[in-house]
Design a protein around this motif. Structure first.
Motif, mmCIF file in Angstrom:
data_model
loop_
_atom_site.group_PDB
_atom_site.id
_atom_site.type_symbol
_atom_site.label_atom_id
_atom_site.label_comp_id
_atom_site.label_asym_id
_atom_site.label_seq_id
_atom_site.Cartn_x
_atom_site.Cartn_y
_atom_site.Cartn_z
ATOM 1 N N UNK A 122 0.880 -1.329 0.140
ATOM 2 C CA UNK A 122 0.061 0.022 0.026
ATOM 3 C C UNK A 122 0.778 1.172 0.005
ATOM 4 N N UNK A 123 0.532 2.306 -0.665
ATOM 5 C CA UNK A 123 1.225 3.534 -0.946
ATOM 6 C C UNK A 123 0.383 4.519 -0.473
ATOM 7 N N UNK A 132 1.438 9.867 -7.155
ATOM 8 C CA UNK A 132 2.384 8.613 -7.042
ATOM 9 C C UNK A 132 2.029 7.633 -7.871
ATOM 10 N N UNK A 133 3.021 6.876 -8.772
ATOM 11 C CA UNK A 133 2.887 5.714 -9.316
ATOM 12 C C UNK A 133 3.839 4.723 -8.910
ATOM 13 N N UNK A 134 3.013 3.547 -9.034
ATOM 14 C CA UNK A 134 3.663 2.394 -8.264
ATOM 15 C C UNK A 134 3.665 1.407 -9.273
ATOM 16 N N UNK A 135 4.704 0.606 -9.539
ATOM 17 C CA UNK A 135 4.630 -0.584 -10.518
ATOM 18 C C UNK A 135 5.535 -1.488 -9.930
ATOM 19 N N UNK A 136 5.538 -2.784 -10.391
ATOM 20 C CA UNK A 136 6.763 -3.759 -10.131
ATOM 21 C C UNK A 136 7.383 -4.058 -11.451
ATOM 22 N N UNK A 143 10.616 -3.245 -7.138
ATOM 23 C CA UNK A 143 9.318 -2.550 -6.881
ATOM 24 C C UNK A 143 9.438 -1.121 -7.038
ATOM 25 N N UNK A 144 8.803 -0.249 -7.705
ATOM 26 C CA UNK A 144 9.019 1.231 -7.968
ATOM 27 C C UNK A 144 7.856 2.010 -7.580
ATOM 28 N N UNK A 145 8.252 3.197 -6.816
ATOM 29 C CA UNK A 145 7.214 4.131 -6.557
ATOM 30 C C UNK A 145 7.990 5.434 -7.028
ATOM 31 N N UNK A 146 7.242 5.965 -8.006
ATOM 32 C CA UNK A 146 7.646 6.950 -8.606
ATOM 33 C C UNK A 146 6.714 8.257 -8.304
ATOM 34 N N UNK A 147 7.354 9.406 -7.796
ATOM 35 C CA UNK A 147 6.734 10.531 -7.410
ATOM 36 C C UNK A 147 6.875 11.620 -8.485
#
Lengths: 172, 200, 156
Positions: A122-123, A132-136, A143-147
């Motif tokens: 969860x983000x 916030x974009x989240x992908x694996x 695991x990437x969280x891009x702001x």
């Protein structure tokens, strides 16, 4: 032309600009040819879409067949017993019981629902102006969280000052 | 004794009231009346027939479960559309998390390319009949990212305000505004490209 | 001693043994530490003079970041070990403007909060998986980017 001004232009066209923003946009329209051209493009896009929603596609199933699946699912859900409410005391009991009792208590604890381990990542994005974009990445196993900051550049985490040596605390 | 409800002739308000009391036949009539619209909205968002069917059915099941919460503040059709939009957004978010994507692709969705686009000054819809224009819009919408397509659908076709869209999409108003801006620019570019393609 | 007393005595021993085992196991569970490493990384397409004294990240991480992001070179700015237990969350300051707070929620589940210039930026909860780092990133000035890379160091 800054993005901020372009977004005010859009808000003005959509009827969502404040009076101050509207005045600013009107001034820009009068003095900036590129701004006026952009307004023309946005107006055109709006005009093309207005009342031109693509033809609605028809459901590819008959009335009876479509509804039968809905009613079956409703019946199935209504037959299920209501899930037991998670006890807010479960965690507290886990802390109290574990050091005091023995094997039997451990068995009980292991069978209690573990609320902290839902298995779902969860983000929570705490800055309103950012996305916030989240992908694996399956190829790179990462695991990437891009702001992404939509309005202003994200000012909060700075790049290194190349004139100074970095502060590094190696793990070796 | 109350006369039985003539389902086909009853208004939505009457059908909802009956369904709220557990009348499944009344609910079936509501489904029959609004199923195409609900399905069409799901399809416009997810662009996949099977998924749209599943999501629209899930929306109807949720509607049955939440019927007592419907107080008539909006029309029943609008209420149903909101339910299916939320389900589609959840579905699209989950699907996006499971796909590996390059940051360049994401950057494009966020407006990296659109910021560099020259202004489109010719009208790409000029000379087109309504049916043809709708088809072209449909093709162009199919090429947008789900965020861009969703924000256009919610603003242009569902006529929602920025604030409402932000709530539904779970993002800030600023995000809605920039997504809508980039979506419109991208759409203009796509429509021009389609026009050039068809004129060749 | 009578048979009944022997049985009762044995039951008491078993119960005491279970109490001790239960206490030991739960104490052990609470103390199991997760060993992590947090790196602050800077990504750029510009050439950086060796006089700047920046060190590139290791080859493997360099390749992985390049395959996902558009920048060509990734420099390690800071690296800090972070060891957490469920009882002991940790804070690691990666730069003047960047801090992370890490909490262990369950055996392999952590919460990471990124704080930029004193303001929470994002909080992410995840299940740690072997050899799967968490990378949090964003744009920085001059078309560069910053990254916080969190890896588990006590498992391959």
């Amino acid at each position: 032309m800054k993005l901020e001004q372009e977004l005010k232009l859009q808000a003005w066209l959509d009827g969502e600009a404040s009076p101050d923003e509207a005045r600013e946009v009107e001034q820009l329209l009068a003095n900036d040819a590129h701004f006026a051209a952009l307004a023309g493009e946005l107006r055109m896009s709006k005009g093309i879409l207005a009342g031109s929603e693509p033809e609605a596609v028809k459901l590819p199933e008959s009335r009876e067949f479509y509804f039968s699946k809905i009613s079956r699912e409703i019946e199935r859900l209504e037959r299920q017993p209501a899930p037991a409410a998670r006890s807010v005391w479960a965690s507290a009991w886990m802390r109290i019981l574990a050091p005091v009792t023995g094997v039997a208590a451990l068995t009980l604890i292991l069978s209690l629902p573990d609320r902290s381990n839902t298995g779902v990542d969860e983000t929570e994005n705490t800055i309103k102006e950012s996305t916030v974009i989240q992908f694996h990445s399956t190829t790179e196993k990462m695991d990437v969280i891009w702001i992404h900051s939509d309005v202003d550049p994200m000012p909060d985490v700075s790049s290194p000052d190349l004139s100074t040596k970095p502060d590094r605390d190696d793990n070796n | 004794m109350a006369s039985p409800l003539d389902y086909p002739a009853a208004t939505d308000v009457q059908l909802v009231a009956a369904a709220q009391k557990g009348d499944m036949l009344a609910f079936e009539e509501l489904v029959a009346r609004h199923r195409d619209k609900v399905y069409a909205r799901a399809f416009s968002m997810v662009r996949n027939e099977d998924e749209a069917v599943d999501l629209s059915q899930e929306a109807w099941v949720k509607a049955w479960q939440r019927l007592t919460q419907f107080q008539g503040e909006a029309s029943f059709a609008t209420w149903m559309t909101r339910i299916v939009i939320n389900l589609c957004l959840d579905h699209l978010r989950k699907a996006k998390r499971q796909r590996a994507e390059s940051i360049e692709q994401l950057d494009e969705e966020l407006g990296g390319v659109e910021r560099q686009m020259p202004v489109v000054s010719l009208n790409p819809s000029e000379g087109l009949e309504r049916t043809e224009l709708r088809k072209r819009i449909d093709r162009a919408m199919g090429q947008l990212s789900y965020e861009h397509r969703t924000v256009l659908i919610l603003h242009e076709f569902e006529e929602m305000e920025y604030k409402q869209i932000a709530k539904v999409m779970g993002c800030s108003i600023g995000t809605v505004m920039s997504r809508l801006f980039y979506a419109r620019r991208r759409l203009a570019g796509l429509l021009m490209a389609l026009k050039r393609e068809e004129n060749r | 001693m009578t048979t009944i007393s022997q049985a009762r005595f044995l039951r008491l021993v078993v119960l005491l043994g279970a109490l001790v085992a239960g206490g030991w196991v739960s104490a052990f569970a609470a103390a199991v530490e997760l060993k992590l490493q947090a790196q602050l990384v800077w990504g750029t397409n510009e050439r950086v003079s060796s006089e700047a004294g920046l060190k590139e990240v290791d080859t493997a991480l360099q390749a992985r970041l390049r395959n996902v992001f558009k920048w060509q070179t990734y420099y390690e700015i800071t690296r800090k070990p972070v060891a957490v237990t469920t009882a002991k969350p940790q804070t690691a300051k990666l730069s003047d403007d960047c801090t992370i707070e890490v909490k262990q929620l369950a055996a392999n589940r952590i919460e990471v909060k990124l704080i930029g210039k004193g303001r929470p930026v994002v909080t992410h909860t995840l299940e740690l998986r072997p050899a799967t780092p968490l990378v949090i990133g964003g744009d920085d000035k001059n078309n560069t980017a910053w990254f916080v890379v969190i890896t588990q160091t006590d498992k391959a």
